[in-house]
Design an enzyme around this catalytic site. Structure first.
Site, PDB file in Angstrom:
ATOM      1  N   ASP A   1     -30.357  37.005 -34.663  1.00  0.00           N
ATOM      2  CA  ASP A   1     -29.479  37.368 -35.774  1.00  0.00           C
ATOM      3  C   ASP A   1     -29.442  36.180 -36.733  1.00  0.00           C
ATOM      4  OD1 ASP A   1     -27.466  38.819 -37.259  1.00  0.00           O
ATOM      5  OD2 ASP A   1     -25.958  37.508 -36.378  1.00  0.00           O
ATOM      6  N   SER A   2     -28.781  36.388 -37.874  1.00  0.00           N
ATOM      7  CA  SER A   2     -28.611  35.286 -38.824  1.00  0.00           C
ATOM      8  C   SER A   2     -27.596  34.262 -38.309  1.00  0.00           C
ATOM      9  CB  SER A   2     -28.116  35.848 -40.158  1.00  0.00           C
ATOM     10  OG  SER A   2     -26.870  36.488 -39.961  1.00  0.00           O
TER      11      SER A   2
ATOM     12  N   CYS B   1     -29.594  42.318 -35.789  1.00  0.00           N
ATOM     13  CA  CYS B   1     -29.153  42.078 -37.166  1.00  0.00           C
ATOM     14  C   CYS B   1     -29.518  43.319 -37.965  1.00  0.00           C
ATOM     15  CB  CYS B   1     -29.879  40.853 -37.721  1.00  0.00           C
ATOM     16  SG  CYS B   1     -29.586  40.556 -39.465  1.00  0.00           S
TER      17      CYS B   1
ATOM     18  N   GLU C   1     -17.887  34.080 -39.545  1.00  0.00           N
ATOM     19  CA  GLU C   1     -18.523  32.788 -39.218  1.00  0.00           C
ATOM     20  C   GLU C   1     -17.478  31.661 -39.247  1.00  0.00           C
ATOM     21  OE1 GLU C   1     -21.882  31.842 -38.509  1.00  0.00           O
ATOM     22  OE2 GLU C   1     -22.437  33.941 -38.296  1.00  0.00           O
TER      23      GLU C   1
ATOM     24  N   CYS D   1     -23.144  46.119 -39.283  1.00  0.00           N
ATOM     25  CA  CYS D   1     -23.487  44.694 -39.304  1.00  0.00           C
ATOM     26  C   CYS D   1     -22.993  44.157 -37.974  1.00  0.00           C
ATOM     27  CB  CYS D   1     -22.779  43.992 -40.465  1.00  0.00           C
ATOM     28  SG  CYS D   1     -22.886  42.183 -40.379  1.00  0.00           S
TER      29      CYS D   1
ATOM     30  N   HIS E   1     -21.951  41.424 -37.059  1.00  0.00           N
ATOM     31  CA  HIS E   1     -20.757  40.568 -37.098  1.00  0.00           C
ATOM     32  C   HIS E   1     -19.469  41.409 -36.998  1.00  0.00           C
ATOM     33  CE1 HIS E   1     -23.444  37.414 -38.586  1.00  0.00           C
ATOM     34  NE2 HIS E   1     -22.456  36.556 -38.544  1.00  0.00           N
TER      35      HIS E   1
HETATM   36  N1  DGL Z   1     -25.212  40.182 -38.618  1.00  0.00           N
HETATM   37  C1  DGL Z   1     -26.194  40.552 -39.558  1.00  0.00           C
HETATM   38  C2  DGL Z   1     -26.252  42.025 -39.792  1.00  0.00           C
HETATM   39  O1  DGL Z   1     -26.092  42.759 -38.848  1.00  0.00           O
HETATM   40  C3  DGL Z   1     -26.386  39.679 -40.763  1.00  0.00           C
HETATM   41  C4  DGL Z   1     -25.227  39.298 -41.555  1.00  0.00           C
HETATM   42  C5  DGL Z   1     -25.598  38.336 -42.643  1.00  0.00           C
HETATM   43  O2  DGL Z   1     -26.203  37.307 -42.318  1.00  0.00           O
HETATM   44  O3  DGL Z   1     -25.315  38.595 -43.818  1.00  0.00           O
HETATM   45  O4  DGL Z   1     -26.499  42.495 -40.866  1.00  0.00           O
END
Ligand code: DGL
Length: 274
Positions: free
Chosen positions: A11-12, A74, A153, A185, A187
């Site tokens: 993931d990011s 991600c 984050e 997402c 997150h």
């Molecule tokens: N968690 C990621 C997603 O599912 C990326 C979020 C991001 O870095 O903007 O899209």
């Protein structure tokens, strides 16, 4: 052969830990090798070309570590870069968008689905495309929520600021009759409790929040058993965590959400994986 190799997850940043957690719960014998691109988060505001290049570097790193399969934990990378990754690499690659769309299409009772995600994911139209392919009679409403990732984050998971931001975003779905919202997402499941409250306040009772990670972990189990790659050991594996920056901050965050103890997090010079 190959069963003992790790499952690569990336993931990011910390978002993919929500997917890693589901995998650990359903496949406790699997060793996870996680990469969080903490130096370059967020991906959601970046172009398809940039996210594709980052994803290719991460794939090369994971393959250098001999993973048996990669889970793209991600949505943004899944939506923008999955075709390029599948074209270039032979290792099996699972994404989170397809399972998220499938679950939502099964869960909805009235056919009205809201999708929330990063700007990149929403702009790609991937969720709508998959959902309409599954059922052309659905009504799909999408909303990009770019402030959620930095808030997560930052660890502002129960904060009043995050609550207010959520209210503004979710008001978008008022009057549309959505009974299902996809957390598009990885997150966002970290905001699940806060989002449940805000959804109740803004949209009323009876709206289901879909976390694509659950179905993704099921898909992984299916894929590994089909390929004869399920880990067979009795012992709990030791997972490995890599990041592109801020290893210590990541470690303490990961320890607060995962059931396993994240003993060590290592830095990787990801740009060198050209
Ligand atoms: N968690 C990621 C997603 O599912 C990326 C979020 C991001 O870095 O903007 O899209």
């Amino acid at each position: 052969m190959g069963c003992g190799l790790p499952v690569g997850v990336f993931d990011s940043g910390v978002g993919g830990l929500t997917v890693a957690k589901e995998i650990m719960g359903r496949l406790p014998g699997e060793r996870i090798l996680y990469f969080g691109d903490t130096a370059r988060v967020p991906y959601g505001s970046k172009s398809k070309e940039t996210v594709t290049e980052y994803s290719r570097q991460i794939m090369r790193f994971l393959i250098s570590q001999e993973v048996k399969v990669v889970v793209v934990a991600c949505n943004t990378a899944s939506a923008l870069a999955i075709d390029a990754m599948r074209r270039e690499f032979e290792v099996p690659i699972l994404d989170v968008v397809d399972p998220g769309a499938r679950t939502a299409a099964e869960v909805t009772k009235n056919g009205s689905i809201g999708v929330i995600g990063t700007e990149g994911t929403i702009r790609s139209g991937m969720y709508s495309k998959f959902l309409y392919r599954l059922n052309p009679d659905l009504n799909v409403y999408s909303k990009a929520c770019p402030l959620f990732v930095p808030l997560v984050e930052e660890g502002w998971i129960y904060d009043s600021v995050t609550r207010e931001v959520a209210r503004r975003y979710l008001e978008e779905f008022q009057g549309k009759g959505v009974d299902t919202i996809v957390l598009g997402c990885t997150h966002y499941p970290l905001l699940r409790n806060l989002l449940k409250d805000v959804v109740r306040e803004v949209l009323g009772e009876g709206v289901t929040l879909v976390n694509p990670a659950v179905e993704t972990a099921k898909n992984l189990k299916q894929l590994l058993s089909k390929k004869g790659l399920l880990a067979g050991g009795e012992e709990l594996p030791e997972h490995t965590f890599y990041v592109s920056d801020g290893a210590e901050k990541f470690r303490s965050f990961a320890n607060s959400i995962l059931l396993c103890n994240v003993i060590e997090t290592k830095d990787v010079a990801i740009k060198t994986f050209e």
